[in-house]
Design a protein around this motif. Structure first.
Motif, short mmCIF file in Angstrom:
data_model
loop_
_atom_site.label_atom_id
_atom_site.label_comp_id
_atom_site.label_asym_id
_atom_site.label_seq_id
_atom_site.Cartn_x
_atom_site.Cartn_y
_atom_site.Cartn_z
N THR A 125 -13.51 -11.68 -12.74
CA THR A 125 -12.95 -10.37 -12.45
C THR A 125 -11.83 -10.51 -11.41
OG1 THR A 125 -15.06 -9.29 -12.91
CG2 THR A 125 -13.45 -8.06 -11.62
N LEU A 126 -10.68 -10.00 -11.76
CA LEU A 126 -9.51 -10.05 -10.88
C LEU A 126 -9.38 -8.70 -10.19
CD1 LEU A 126 -6.88 -11.63 -10.02
CD2 LEU A 126 -5.76 -10.39 -11.88
N LEU A 154 -7.49 -5.91 -7.59
CA LEU A 154 -6.09 -5.52 -7.39
C LEU A 154 -5.46 -6.29 -6.23
CD1 LEU A 154 -3.64 -3.73 -7.93
CD2 LEU A 154 -4.69 -1.96 -6.51
N ASP A 155 -6.22 -6.49 -5.16
CA ASP A 155 -5.68 -7.25 -4.03
C ASP A 155 -5.33 -8.67 -4.43
OD1 ASP A 155 -5.93 -5.06 -2.40
OD2 ASP A 155 -7.87 -5.65 -1.58
N GLU A 156 -6.17 -9.29 -5.27
CA GLU A 156 -5.86 -10.65 -5.73
C GLU A 156 -4.62 -10.66 -6.61
OE1 GLU A 156 -10.43 -12.45 -5.88
OE2 GLU A 156 -9.52 -11.58 -7.67
N ALA A 157 -4.47 -9.67 -7.47
CA ALA A 157 -3.28 -9.60 -8.32
C ALA A 157 -2.02 -9.42 -7.48
CB ALA A 157 -3.43 -8.46 -9.32
N LEU A 158 -2.11 -8.57 -6.46
CA LEU A 158 -0.95 -8.37 -5.57
C LEU A 158 -0.62 -9.65 -4.82
CD1 LEU A 158 -1.78 -4.82 -4.15
CD2 LEU A 158 0.06 -5.40 -5.73
N ALA A 159 -1.64 -10.34 -4.32
CA ALA A 159 -1.40 -11.58 -3.57
C ALA A 159 -0.73 -12.63 -4.45
CB ALA A 159 -2.71 -12.09 -2.99
N ARG A 160 -1.20 -12.76 -5.69
CA ARG A 160 -0.59 -13.74 -6.60
C ARG A 160 0.86 -13.38 -6.90
NH1 ARG A 160 -5.22 -15.02 -11.24
NH2 ARG A 160 -6.92 -15.59 -9.82
N ALA A 161 1.10 -12.13 -7.18
CA ALA A 161 2.47 -11.72 -7.52
C ALA A 161 3.41 -11.90 -6.34
CB ALA A 161 2.47 -10.27 -8.00
#
Length: 422
Positions: free
Chosen positions: A31-32, A34-41
């Motif tokens: 499970t990804l 939102l904070d992880e998605a923002l950090a990766r981007a």
């Protein structure tokens, strides 16, 4: 002996099942958040790297602006060639001088102030790029959440139709319904499976788009609980702090610095220095003082000062207009969110529960022969449509929240980098 054999068989079965469970767990997508998605981007964004490089470049210009102008080494020779005794060995004169510009109007301080304001502007521009990227990632994450919810609704529709198809099949076999009823439910079930397949493709497409922001693979799931439970509108900040307004304020500060620099340039800079002169005829040496200053006969830099002030006035007007636009946008988003929240509340309280009850009663009645297939299908389709409207309302609420955060800086992460630069 039989007990030992059973124990050995049980152990062997566990040894076979354990690797299969491990493979299934490893194949299950993580499970990804939102904070992880923002950090990766943010970590893989070349536009942010470019913005940071521009900030570094402006910081270097601050150091250059604070330095004094370089002195000038001047060499002159007179009487090198001429008639009579006027030649290099008789009446010639040579002079070596050093001239230092004297900035009388405070040019150096004005240049330094302008360089700082340029850096401030670059910082705000970098923050705008960061916020734009974060908004894009949040919207992409929201698309995945919404498509997953729509896909789950499509799967629920298939399960409901499969249960209905089993009842229809038993009634047809018992000669209580014609075979046309089974053909009809099978057609509806085929349509539901096609729709579920399309929904699954939309989930994969939206996940691929989200993963493209960090160059990854869509081998992840997303958090759907946060999608089903939007935040309270009362937590929204009252005073908007739009990045575009911050940009105009930074431009206004730079304009003030430009006015200061042009005003400093209106004071003519002088050149002062010393000169050492050698007289060939007597072999004497003399020390002299040199001084020069422009005469402001034709140009006192008033045109550039007036131009800078006009630019400042234009930015003031742009700032006032932008503040009104932001206020309208914030109000429109709040109203849109309230409308979507009202629709969601009405669906969850007055539409979906009665339809669920009606569907259960219709299924029970259909099994007894009290209702026809079309009646139960109409109730089921109405429930599916209401759930899809609920998903659309949730999407509108979250979309409004994302756009409000972009406008007002409501997220703590999005306020990073907006501190006062040195």
């Amino acid at each position: 002996m039989r007990t030992s054999t059973c124990l050995l068989a049980l152990v062997a079965m566990q040894m076979l099942v354990a690797p299969a469970n491990a493979v299934a767990q490893s194949a299950r997508p993580s499970t990804l958040s939102l904070d992880e998605a923002l950090a990766r981007a943010l970590a893989e964004a070349p536009e942010l790297t470019a913005a940071d490089a521009r900030i570094d470049a402006s910081a270097q210009r601050i150091d250059g602006a604070a330095r004094r102008p370089n002195p000038t080494l001047d060499f002159t020779s007179e009487g090198v060639l001429g008639t009579g005794d006027r030649n290099l060995f008789n009446e010639a004169e040579a002079a070596v001088g050093v001239m230092q510009p004297w900035e009388r109007g405070g040019d150096r301080e004005a240049r330094s102030t302008l360089a700082h304001r340029e850096r401030d502007l670059r910082v705000v521009q970098a923050e705008i790029a960061r916020r734009d990227l974060m908004q894009q990632v949040e919207l992409a994450y929201l698309d995945v959440q919404a498509e997953r919810m729509r896909h789950a609704i499509a799967e629920d529709r298939i399960a409901s139709l499969e249960a209905l198809a089993a009842i229809v099949d038993r009634r047809v076999q018992a000669a209580r319904d014609p075979r046309m009823a089974r053909d009809r439910i099978e057609a509806r079930l085929a349509e539901a499976r096609i729709e579920a397949g399309l929904a699954q493709r939309r989930v994969a497409t939206s996940a691929t788009i989200l993963a493209s922001y960090w160059g990854g693979l869509p081998n992840f799931s997303v958090d759907t609980q946060s999608f089903e439970a939007p935040a309270d509108l009362s937590a929204r900040p009252a005073e908007p702090d739009a990045p575009e307004i911050a940009l105009l304020r930074a431009q206004r500060a730079r304009s003030d610095a430009e006015i200061g620099l042009e005003t400093a340039r209106a004071v003519p800079d002088a050149n002062v220095g010393l000169e050492l002169r050698h007289f060939q005829s007597s072999n004497d040496v003399a020390l002299g003082v040199r001084f020069s200053i422009p005469l402001q006969v034709w140009n006192a830099n008033q045109a550039n000062i007036a131009s800078a002030r006009s630019e400042a006035a234009a930015i003031d007007a742009d700032l006032a207009a932008r503040e009104r636009v932001v206020q309208r946008q914030v109000q429109a988003l709040i109203l849109r969110r309230q409308a979507a929240a009202g629709e969601l509340s009405a669906l969850e309280e007055t539409v979906i529960p009665p339809l669920q009850t009606a569907l259960e009663q219709a299924q029970t009645g259909f099994a007894r022969g009290s209702f026809s297939f079309l009646e139960i299908y109409d109730v089921q389709q109405a429930l599916i449509d209401a759930r899809l409207r609920s998903a659309d309302a949730l999407f509108a609420i979250h979309q409004s929240d994302i756009q409000l955060r972009r406008l007002t800086g409501g997220s703590a992460i999005m306020r990073q980098g907006m501190g006062d630069p040195e």
